[in-house]
Write a protein that holds these residues in place. Structure first.
Motif, PDB file in Angstrom:
ATOM      1  N   LYS A  87      -9.417 -70.828 -41.212  1.00 25.10           N
ATOM      2  CA  LYS A  87      -9.815 -71.871 -42.162  1.00 25.10           C
ATOM      3  C   LYS A  87      -8.617 -72.424 -42.925  1.00 25.10           C
ATOM      4  N   ASP A  88      -7.640 -71.553 -43.245  1.00 24.35           N
ATOM      5  CA  ASP A  88      -6.450 -71.979 -43.987  1.00 24.35           C
ATOM      6  C   ASP A  88      -5.326 -72.443 -43.060  1.00 24.35           C
ATOM      7  N   ASN A  89      -5.659 -72.646 -41.774  1.00 23.41           N
ATOM      8  CA  ASN A  89      -4.729 -73.132 -40.743  1.00 23.41           C
ATOM      9  C   ASN A  89      -3.632 -72.132 -40.376  1.00 23.41           C
ATOM     10  N   ILE A  90      -3.768 -70.903 -40.817  1.00 19.71           N
ATOM     11  CA  ILE A  90      -2.890 -69.839 -40.332  1.00 19.71           C
ATOM     12  C   ILE A  90      -3.427 -69.382 -38.979  1.00 19.71           C
ATOM     13  N   ARG A  91      -2.521 -69.243 -38.021  1.00 23.25           N
ATOM     14  CA  ARG A  91      -2.948 -68.790 -36.694  1.00 23.25           C
ATOM     15  C   ARG A  91      -2.977 -67.264 -36.630  1.00 23.25           C
ATOM     16  N   ALA A  92      -3.869 -66.756 -35.780  1.00 23.39           N
ATOM     17  CA  ALA A  92      -3.985 -65.309 -35.589  1.00 23.39           C
ATOM     18  C   ALA A  92      -3.853 -64.979 -34.110  1.00 23.39           C
ATOM     19  N   ASP A  93      -3.008 -64.005 -33.802  1.00 21.53           N
ATOM     20  CA  ASP A  93      -2.975 -63.435 -32.451  1.00 21.53           C
ATOM     21  C   ASP A  93      -4.131 -62.442 -32.371  1.00 21.53           C
ATOM     22  N   MET A 146     -13.268 -68.785 -41.782  1.00 17.32           N
ATOM     23  CA  MET A 146     -12.690 -67.710 -42.588  1.00 17.32           C
ATOM     24  C   MET A 146     -11.184 -67.879 -42.726  1.00 17.32           C
ATOM     25  N   ASN A 147     -10.659 -67.630 -43.933  1.00 18.20           N
ATOM     26  CA  ASN A 147      -9.213 -67.572 -44.114  1.00 18.20           C
ATOM     27  C   ASN A 147      -8.667 -66.352 -43.386  1.00 18.20           C
ATOM     28  N   PHE A 148      -7.380 -66.405 -43.041  1.00 18.48           N
ATOM     29  CA  PHE A 148      -6.808 -65.320 -42.249  1.00 18.48           C
ATOM     30  C   PHE A 148      -6.945 -63.964 -42.936  1.00 18.48           C
ATOM     31  N   GLY A 157     -17.521 -58.209 -40.504  1.00 15.95           N
ATOM     32  CA  GLY A 157     -18.171 -59.477 -40.812  1.00 15.95           C
ATOM     33  C   GLY A 157     -17.801 -60.550 -39.803  1.00 15.95           C
ATOM     34  N   PHE A 158     -16.537 -60.561 -39.404  1.00 11.06           N
ATOM     35  CA  PHE A 158     -16.053 -61.502 -38.394  1.00 11.06           C
ATOM     36  C   PHE A 158     -16.789 -61.282 -37.078  1.00 11.06           C
ATOM     37  N   ARG A 159     -16.913 -60.015 -36.682  1.00 14.63           N
ATOM     38  CA  ARG A 159     -17.610 -59.671 -35.442  1.00 14.63           C
ATOM     39  C   ARG A 159     -19.073 -60.102 -35.499  1.00 14.63           C
ATOM     40  N   ASP A 160     -19.734 -59.815 -36.627  1.00 15.08           N
ATOM     41  CA  ASP A 160     -21.155 -60.151 -36.761  1.00 15.08           C
ATOM     42  C   ASP A 160     -21.390 -61.656 -36.667  1.00 15.08           C
ATOM     43  N   LYS A 161     -20.475 -62.431 -37.223  1.00 14.78           N
ATOM     44  CA  LYS A 161     -20.610 -63.892 -37.158  1.00 14.78           C
ATOM     45  C   LYS A 161     -20.428 -64.393 -35.725  1.00 14.78           C
TER      46      LYS A 161
END
Length: 219
Positions: A87-93, A146-148, A157-161
């Motif tokens: 959401k905050d435009n930070i990328r995640a590996d 979600m923000n990073f 919570g991420f998994r449930d969504k």
């Protein structure tokens, strides 16, 4: 012994022999289904029969097919310039494992058999082709909600969504579980400053790092 008694004995013997013969035939043509498989029996009826423990397959009039319905693991990896955008435009590996199987009901087994075929029902490449786009889109959708830092700290919570976005309409398959195997911030060196989203992400990372350093120095 009278004629009637003899005839009765003959009839009884024929019945006994018939029952024994039928039992022998049933035993001979009974197909036991291994765990993690489903037996599809095509007979003269409009809808094939599905068995999960075993069933009788008569020669000539029946055709049998075995479908593997055991657990399959599909992996989706996103890293570097293809990292998941939060959401905050930070990328995640990120690396996510999706565990699914053919749902153990007659209706769903037949649905899968019709859509991709009995032999390909548990073929990882075939199933990946069927669901990769759907799962990747669910991952992208939830990531943008979600923000990073929130995503990193609340993996459950991420998994449930993700599970919620995917839903239950999986063409005869059932999603057993989703596991976040790996999750880290994409290194700044892998980001493209000429990309608007990455530029915003770099700015956010710089701000968070500066704030963290100030907090650390004040301790």
């Amino acid at each position: 012994m009278g004629t009637l008694s003899i005839m009765t004995l003959v009839v009884a013997a024929i019945i006994v022999l018939g029952v024994i013969g039928l039992l022998v035939m049933i035993t001979r043509f009974y197909v036991k289904v291994p765990q993690g498989w489903a037996l599809i029996v095509n007979d003269t009826s409009a809808t094939p029969k599905v068995k999960f423990t075993g069933g009788v397959v008569w020669p000539v009039i029946n055709k049998k097919e075995l479908m593997k319905i055991s657990l399959i693991t599909l992996q989706i990896d996103r890293a570097n310039k293809d990292g998941l955008i939060c959401k905050d435009n930070i990328r995640a590996d990120i690396s996510v494992a999706f565990y699914l199987r053919v749902n153990e009901t007659s209706q769903d087994v037949l649905k899968v058999a019709k859509s991709i075929g009995v032999d390909r029902a548990s073929d990882r490449d075939a199933v990946n082709e069927l669901f990769n786009a759907k799962f990747a889109e669910a991952l992208k959708t939830v990531g943008k909600q979600m923000n990073f830092v929130d995503l990193f700290e609340d993996r459950i919570g991420f998994r449930d969504k993700i599970v919620e976005v995917i839903g239950n309409d999986l063409n005869g398959y059932a999603l057993e579980d989703v596991a976040i195997d790996y999750l880290e911030q994409t290194p700044k060196a892998s980001l493209d400053p000429n990309n608007i989203l990455d530029a915003e992400g770099i700015r956010k990372i710089t701000e968070l790092t500066a704030t963290h350093n100030v907090h650390t120095n004040n301790l």
